[in-house]
Write a protein that holds these residues in place. Structure first.
Motif, PDB file in Angstrom:
ATOM      1  N   HIS A  12      -4.423  -0.594   1.950  1.00 35.93           N
ATOM      2  CA  HIS A  12      -3.979  -1.457   0.868  1.00 35.93           C
ATOM      3  C   HIS A  12      -4.985  -1.379  -0.273  1.00 35.93           C
ATOM      4  CE1 HIS A  12      -3.678  -5.510  -1.072  1.00 35.93           C
ATOM      5  NE2 HIS A  12      -2.471  -5.031  -1.212  1.00 35.93           N
ATOM      6  N   VAL A  13      -4.512  -1.254  -1.502  1.00 31.69           N
ATOM      7  CA  VAL A  13      -5.426  -1.166  -2.647  1.00 31.69           C
ATOM      8  C   VAL A  13      -5.460  -2.481  -3.419  1.00 31.69           C
ATOM      9  CG1 VAL A  13      -5.870   0.017  -4.840  1.00 31.69           C
ATOM     10  CG2 VAL A  13      -5.173   1.339  -2.835  1.00 31.69           C
ATOM     11  N   MET A  14      -4.314  -2.991  -3.820  1.00 30.69           N
ATOM     12  CA  MET A  14      -4.307  -4.294  -4.528  1.00 30.69           C
ATOM     13  C   MET A  14      -2.885  -4.835  -4.652  1.00 30.69           C
ATOM     14  SD  MET A  14      -5.034  -3.207  -8.436  1.00 30.69           S
ATOM     15  CE  MET A  14      -4.691  -1.561  -8.965  1.00 30.69           C
ATOM     16  N   LYS A  15      -2.842  -6.146  -4.864  1.00 33.90           N
ATOM     17  CA  LYS A  15      -1.572  -6.802  -5.136  1.00 33.90           C
ATOM     18  C   LYS A  15      -1.379  -6.833  -6.648  1.00 33.90           C
ATOM     19  CE  LYS A  15      -1.569 -10.021  -1.266  1.00 33.90           C
ATOM     20  NZ  LYS A  15      -1.530 -11.423  -0.859  1.00 33.90           N
ATOM     21  N   VAL A  16      -0.144  -6.704  -7.089  1.00 38.53           N
ATOM     22  CA  VAL A  16       0.122  -6.765  -8.528  1.00 38.53           C
ATOM     23  C   VAL A  16       1.288  -7.733  -8.761  1.00 38.53           C
ATOM     24  CG1 VAL A  16       0.706  -5.435 -10.595  1.00 38.53           C
ATOM     25  CG2 VAL A  16      -0.639  -4.355  -8.786  1.00 38.53           C
ATOM     26  N   GLY A  17       1.029  -8.750  -9.528  1.00 40.90           N
ATOM     27  CA  GLY A  17       2.061  -9.764  -9.806  1.00 40.90           C
ATOM     28  C   GLY A  17       3.148  -9.222 -10.724  1.00 40.90           C
TER      29      GLY A  17
END
Ligand SMILES: C[S@@+](CC[C@H](N)C(=O)[O-])C[C@H]1O[C@@H](n2cnc3c(N)ncnc32)[C@H](O)[C@@H]1O
Length: 377
Positions: free
Chosen positions: A190-195
Motif C-alpha cells: 500500500h502506498v497511500m490513500k487518496v480522497g
C-alpha cells in the motif's frame, strides 16, 4: 439547457504541475469529461508529485503511463525518467497532452499512443504509472502480471475496494481470482490513500495507490495454466471444488478437450468407443449441481465472470437438447482423473475456493498436470 463544461484540470500551486506556462495554458482547454472512460483528473499537485516520487524512478527508466489524460502526471514523470510512452484512449486528451509538451525539451522523450491499452502491444518499459481508469483496473493488472518481461515496479491508483481485493486473503469477503493471481506473481504494497476531492470531477468513492513488484525469482509456472485453473475454481468461490470441477458437463467437457489435445501432442492413444448411455441432465443432478445455478453465478466477483467455454457449451447443449446421450470412455476417464486429483491426490475435494490458499491451488495444478489435464489450450 446545455450541460456545464468542466475545466480539464485545475491545479493550484507548484510548478510545472499547476503554474502553466504559455504553452501549457493551451493544454488547459475546456471540454466535458467522459465518465465512461473514468476521466477523473488528478488536481492535487502534492498527490501527483508523491505518486511519481514513490516510483523511485532512475534517469535511465522508460516509463509506461496508462491514461495520461491532460498530462498532470506525465510532465512530472518526464522530469525524472528517460522516456515515457503514454497510452490514451481519448483523442481529445491525447491532443491536449501533445500540445502541453510541444516545443519543450521533453517533447522528444514522450511518445503518445492512441488506443485501448488492454489491446495495445506495449514496448518494453521499466516502470508503469497510472491513475487508472476504473473500468480497466482488472484487465490492466492481469496484463501487467502476464507480461513475460514485467516492469520493475508499477505504481497504480485504484478505487479503494478494488485495491483491497489485491490484498485479500483466503476467507476475506474480497478474496478472488485477482487476489490469488496478483499475490502469486507479485508483491503488493500500500502506498497511500487518496480522497475523492483530489480529483476533478470527484469520483463516487475514495482511492488508494498501490505498488506492485514482480516476485524474484519469477514462479516457474505458466500464467495461463494457473489462471485457467483459478477461473474454474472462482466462478463459484463458495462452492466445493467437487462442485466446481465435476458439477457441470461444460467444465468436464472443456477439460476433456484439453486432455485430448495433450494426448495428441504426447502420442497417448485415446479410446473413443462409447461406454454408457446416460441422461445428461440426470448425470448433472447426480453430481449435485444444476446448470442453472451456474447461470446465476451469484457469488462470482466482477472479474470471475462466467467463462466463455461454459457459455458456448451451455448454448450447444440447448441447441442439441440435453436428452439421453452416450458418454464416451474418454469422458469417464477424465471424470475419474478429476475425482482422483481432488479426492486422493490433494484431498481438497470438499474445500471451497474462497478458503484455498496459494499452496492449495499450486498442489491442485501440479496434480492435474500429472494426470495430463491442462487449463490452457
Ligand atoms: C483517471 S483519468 C487519469 C488522467 C491523468 N493521468 C490524471 O491523473 O490526471 C484516466 C485516463 O485514462 C484514459 N483511458 C480510459 N480508458 C482507457 C484505456 N482503455 N486505455 C487507455 N486510456 C484509457 C481516460 O481517457 C483518462 O484520460
Amino acid at each position: 439547457m446545455p450541460k456545464a463544461k468542466r475545466k480539464v484540470h485545475g491545479g493550484a500551486d507548484s510548478s510545472p504541475y499547476a503554474k502553466p506556462t504559455a504553452k501549457s495554458t493551451a493544454a488547459h482547454s475546456i471540454f466535458k469529461m467522459n465518465h465512461d472512460l473514468g476521466q477523473h483528473v488528478l488536481k492535487n499537485p502534492g498527490i501527483a508529485n508523491a505518486i511519481v516520487q514513490k516510483a523511485n524512478l532512475k534517469q535511465s527508466d522508460h516509463v509506461l503511463e496508462v491514461g495520461p489524460g491532460t498530462g498532470n502526471l506525465t510532465v512530472l514523470i518526464l522530469k525524472a525518467a528517460k522516456a515515457v510512452t503514454a497510452v490514451e484512449f481519448d483523442p481529445r486528451m491525447a491532443a491536449e497532452l501533445t500540445k502541453r509538451v510541444q516545443g519543450t525539451p521533453d517533447a522528444k522523450r514522450l511518445k503518445v499512443m492512441l488506443g485501448d491499452v488492454i489491446k495495445t502491444e506495449l514496448p518494453h518499459f521499466d516502470v508503469c504509472i497510472s491513475n487508472t481508469p476504473y473500468q480497466i483496473s482488472s484487465p490492466l493488472v492481469f496484463k501487467l502480471l502476464a507480461l513475460p518481461n514485467p516492469p520493475r515496479c508499477s505504481i497504480l491508483m485504484f478505487q479503494r475496494e478494488f485495491a483491497l481485493r489485491l490484498f485479500a486473503k483466503p476467507g476475506d469477503k474480497l478474496y478472488s481470482r485477482l487476489s490469488v493471481n496478483v499475490q502469486m506473481w507479485a508483491k503488493v504494497s500500500h502506498v497511500m490513500k487518496v480522497g475523492r476531492n483530489n480529483f476533478s470531477p470527484p469520483p463516487q468513492v475514495e482511492s488508494n495507490v498501490v505498488r506492485i513488484e514482480p516476485r524474484h525469482p519469477r514462479p516457474q509456472l505458466s500464467f495461463e495454466e494457473f489462471d485457467g485453473l483459478l477461473r474454474i475454481a472462482f466462478v463459484r468461490k463458495n462452492r466445493t471444488l467437487r462442485s466446481s470441477f465435476l458439477g457441470t458437463t461444460a467444465i468436464v467437457g472443456m477439460l476433456e478437450r484439453n486432455y485430448r489435445l495433450w494426448c495428441s501432442q504426447n502420442d497417448v492413444p485415446v479410446d473413443d468407443t462409447p461406454l454408457t448411455e446416460v441422461n445428461d441432465v440426470d448425470a448433472m443432478a447426480v453430481d449435485g449441481e444444476d446448470e442453472e445455478e451456474w447461470a446465476g453465478f451469484s457469488d462470482a466477483d466482477e472479474d470471475d465472470e462466467l467463462p466463455d467455454f461454459f457459455k458456448q457449451e451451455r448454448d450447444a447443449r440447448k441447441q442439441n437438447g440435453a436428452g439421453r446421450k452416450k458418454r464416451g470412455r474418454v469422458t469417464e476417464l477424465v471424470r475419474e482423473k478429476i475425482r482422483k486429483v481432488l479426492e486422493d491426490e490433494t484431498q481438497l475435494v470438499e474445500k471451497r475456493a474462497r478458503l484455498c490458499d496459494e499452496g492449495d491451488f499450486l498442489r491442485l495444478l501440479y496434480a492435474f498436470n500429472q494426470e495430463g489435464i491442462h487449463f490452457s489450450s
